[in-house]
Design a protein around this motif. Structure first.
Motif, PDB file in Angstrom:
ATOM      1  N   SER A 135      32.708  36.123  31.145  1.00 31.88           N
ATOM      2  CA  SER A 135      33.773  35.132  31.061  1.00 31.88           C
ATOM      3  C   SER A 135      34.993  35.704  30.351  1.00 31.88           C
ATOM      4  O   SER A 135      36.126  35.366  30.661  1.00 31.88           O
ATOM      5  CB  SER A 135      33.281  33.886  30.321  1.00 31.88           C
ATOM      6  N   ARG A 152      28.922  30.138  34.017  1.00 28.67           N
ATOM      7  CA  ARG A 152      29.342  30.039  35.419  1.00 28.67           C
ATOM      8  C   ARG A 152      29.197  31.420  36.045  1.00 28.67           C
ATOM      9  O   ARG A 152      30.164  32.158  36.205  1.00 28.67           O
ATOM     10  CB  ARG A 152      30.776  29.535  35.504  1.00 28.67           C
ATOM     11  N   LEU A 153      27.955  31.772  36.372  1.00 30.27           N
ATOM     12  CA  LEU A 153      27.635  33.113  36.838  1.00 30.27           C
ATOM     13  C   LEU A 153      26.910  33.068  38.170  1.00 30.27           C
ATOM     14  O   LEU A 153      26.153  32.133  38.453  1.00 30.27           O
ATOM     15  CB  LEU A 153      26.748  33.831  35.813  1.00 30.27           C
ATOM     16  N   SER A 154      27.147  34.076  38.995  1.00 24.15           N
ATOM     17  CA  SER A 154      26.333  34.250  40.193  1.00 24.15           C
ATOM     18  C   SER A 154      25.330  35.359  39.891  1.00 24.15           C
ATOM     19  O   SER A 154      25.671  36.380  39.289  1.00 24.15           O
ATOM     20  CB  SER A 154      27.192  34.615  41.405  1.00 24.15           C
ATOM     21  N   GLN A 156      22.141  37.820  41.319  1.00 31.13           N
ATOM     22  CA  GLN A 156      21.452  38.390  42.470  1.00 31.13           C
ATOM     23  C   GLN A 156      20.361  39.331  41.975  1.00 31.13           C
ATOM     24  O   GLN A 156      20.617  40.207  41.143  1.00 31.13           O
ATOM     25  CB  GLN A 156      22.437  39.177  43.349  1.00 31.13           C
ATOM     26  N   ARG A 265      27.578  38.394  38.136  1.00 29.77           N
ATOM     27  CA  ARG A 265      29.027  38.342  38.320  1.00 29.77           C
ATOM     28  C   ARG A 265      29.537  36.975  37.906  1.00 29.77           C
ATOM     29  O   ARG A 265      28.785  35.992  37.921  1.00 29.77           O
ATOM     30  CB  ARG A 265      29.389  38.614  39.786  1.00 29.77           C
ATOM     31  N   HIS A 266      30.812  36.917  37.545  1.00 27.61           N
ATOM     32  CA  HIS A 266      31.406  35.619  37.255  1.00 27.61           C
ATOM     33  C   HIS A 266      31.546  34.847  38.561  1.00 27.61           C
ATOM     34  O   HIS A 266      31.877  35.414  39.604  1.00 27.61           O
ATOM     35  CB  HIS A 266      32.777  35.789  36.592  1.00 27.61           C
ATOM     36  N   ASP A 267      31.272  33.560  38.498  1.00 25.44           N
ATOM     37  CA  ASP A 267      31.263  32.752  39.710  1.00 25.44           C
ATOM     38  C   ASP A 267      32.602  32.796  40.452  1.00 25.44           C
ATOM     39  O   ASP A 267      32.646  32.781  41.684  1.00 25.44           O
ATOM     40  CB  ASP A 267      30.903  31.304  39.355  1.00 25.44           C
ATOM     41  N   ASP A 268      33.706  32.878  39.706  1.00 31.59           N
ATOM     42  CA  ASP A 268      35.029  32.911  40.343  1.00 31.59           C
ATOM     43  C   ASP A 268      35.220  34.147  41.223  1.00 31.59           C
ATOM     44  O   ASP A 268      36.015  34.127  42.168  1.00 31.59           O
ATOM     45  CB  ASP A 268      36.144  32.886  39.284  1.00 31.59           C
ATOM     46  N   ASP A 269      34.510  35.219  40.897  1.00 33.53           N
ATOM     47  CA  ASP A 269      34.725  36.485  41.602  1.00 33.53           C
ATOM     48  C   ASP A 269      34.153  36.500  43.015  1.00 33.53           C
ATOM     49  O   ASP A 269      34.391  37.444  43.776  1.00 33.53           O
ATOM     50  CB  ASP A 269      34.115  37.654  40.807  1.00 33.53           C
ATOM     51  N   ARG A 270      33.403  35.465  43.360  1.00 32.15           N
ATOM     52  CA  ARG A 270      32.871  35.422  44.733  1.00 32.15           C
ATOM     53  C   ARG A 270      33.981  35.266  45.757  1.00 32.15           C
ATOM     54  O   ARG A 270      33.786  35.533  46.939  1.00 32.15           O
ATOM     55  CB  ARG A 270      31.867  34.272  44.867  1.00 32.15           C
ATOM     56  N   ASN A 276      33.330  41.722  46.168  1.00 34.52           N
ATOM     57  CA  ASN A 276      32.177  41.433  47.024  1.00 34.52           C
ATOM     58  C   ASN A 276      31.703  42.691  47.750  1.00 34.52           C
ATOM     59  O   ASN A 276      30.505  42.975  47.822  1.00 34.52           O
ATOM     60  CB  ASN A 276      32.527  40.354  48.055  1.00 34.52           C
TER      61      ASN A 276
END
Length: 297
Positions: A135, A152-154, A156, A265-270, A276
Motif C-alpha cells: 500500500s 486490498r491485495l490480489s 496468486q 500485488r496491490h489490488d489497484d495494479d490489476r 500484469n
C-alpha cells in the motif's frame, strides 16, 4: 493544479519515509525534496506528512492523496508505453520484494531472462526477510511464504517448493553419522534467530525436534554459507542445492518439507497492463526454474 513532478516527489517520500532516502531515489538533494513537499502541501492546503525524529509519516490527508498519486503514476507509465508505440514490450521500473532465499536462488536468472526480451525494462529486487507494505509502494509486487489475510491485495499461488536437511560432505565426514532425527541433537544446527522469524512458515526446525540453534541468522544466505563452510546441519531449499554441489541431503526419507510461494500485488495494479504482463512472465519463469533446480538437486 497539482504538478505531476511534485506528486512524484510526494510518492518517493511516502515510500521512503525520509527526505534523504527519497532524494537518493529521485537523485535530488534532501533540501530540494523538502522544498517540493512544502510546495505541494501549500498547493493542497493540507499537511501531508507528520515530521519526527523517526522520519516522515503520512497524515490522514497524505493517506488520502496517496491513492490518487499512485493512480497518476500508473497513468503516466501507461501513457509512456502507448506513446512509444511498443505495447508488446515491457519498459520502466518494476520492484519486487522477496525473502532472500527466493531472491538469491530463483529471481536473478528468471528476471534476467525477462530483461533479455525487454531491453527497456529495469528490475529491482529487495531481498529482505520481512513482510512488504504494498500500500505504501515499498514494492510493486512481493513474493511471500504465506497468504496475507488483510489489505486490498490480489493473491496468486505462485508455486510449491521443497526443503530438506543438508550438510557438507566435509562436515559429515568429520562428525558422527546421522541415522535418525534423534541423532541431530549431537550436531551443530544452523537456522533462523527464533525471535526474528517473521512468518510461522519459516519455523522449519520445530519439525525436527531440535531446540538449540547454535549458528543462527535471519538471512538464508548466511545460513547457506555456514553450510558450505562445513559448520553444521540446516534445513535448506532444494532449489538452492545446485548452487553448492558440496552439499548433500541428510535423512531425506525422514524429513521432507513442502511450502508455497505467493505472488502479492496491490489490488489497484490489476488495471495496469504492464504489471500484469510482467507478473505473468514472472510466474511462468519461477515455476519453470523451480522444476529445473529441484529436479537437478
Amino acid at each position: 493544479m497539482t504538478d505531476w513532478d511534485d506528486l512524484r516527489v510526494f510518492l518517493a517520500v511516502a515510500r521512503a519515509e525520509s527526505l534523504s532516502a527519497a532524494g537518493r531515489v529521485l537523485r535530488l538533494d534532501p533540501a530540494t525534496v523538502g522544498r517540493r513537499v512544502a510546495r505541494l502541501e501549500e498547493a493542497m492546503a493540507a499537511r501531508l506528512f507528520a515530521r519526527s525524529a523517526q522520519g516522515y509519516a503520512l497524515t490522514e490527508e497524505g493517506q488520502r492523496l496517496l491513492a490518487h498519486a499512485i493512480r497518476a503514476e500508473q497513468a503516466v507509465a501507461a501513457a509512456g508505453e502507448e506513446v512509444r508505440g511498443d505495447p508488446g514490450r515491457l519498459s520502466g521500473q518494476v520492484r519486487i520484494g522477496a525473502p532472500d532465499g527466493v531472491a538469491n536462488f530463483l529471481l536473478p536468472q528468471v528476471t534476467a531472462r525477462i530483461c533479455d526480451h525487454n531491453p527497456g525494462l529495469e528490475v529491482q529486487i529487495i531481498a529482505l526477510p520481512r513482510v512488504f507494505n504494498l500500500s505504501k509502494r515499498e514494492a510493486d509486487m512481493a513474493i511471500t511464504v504465506s497468504r496475507p489475510v488483510a489489505g486490498r491485495l490480489s493473491v496468486q499461488r505462485l508455486a510449491d517448493y521443497h526443503l530438506h536437511l543438508a550438510a557438507s560432505r566435509d562436515y559429515l565426514a568429520r562428525h558422527p553419522p546421522i541415522r535418525t532425527l534423534a541423532d541431530l541433537k549431537g550436531h551443530r544446527m544452523i537456522g533462523y534467530i527464533p525471535d526474528l522469524i517473521f512468518d510461522k512458515e519459516l519455523d522449519y526446525l520445530a519439525e525436527t525436534g531440535v531446540e538449540l540453534v547454535t549458528l543462527a541468522s535471519n538471512s538464508v544466505s548466511v545460513q547457506f554459507n555456514w553450510l558450505r563452510a562445513g559448520a553444521g546441519v540446516a534445513i535448506v531449499h532444494d532449489f538452492s542445492l545446485p548452487a553448492a554441489p558440496d552439499l548433500v541431503r541428510v535423512l531425506p526419507g525422514a524429513l521432507s518439507l513442502s511450502r508455497s510461494f505467493y505472488l502479492i500485488r496491490h489490488d489497484d495494479d490489476r488495471r495496469v497492463e504492464r504489471l500484469n504482463r510482467f507478473a505473468e512472465l514472472l510466474v511462468q519463469g519461477v515455476r519453470r526454474e523451480l522444476v529445473r533446480l529441484e529436479g537437478f538437486a
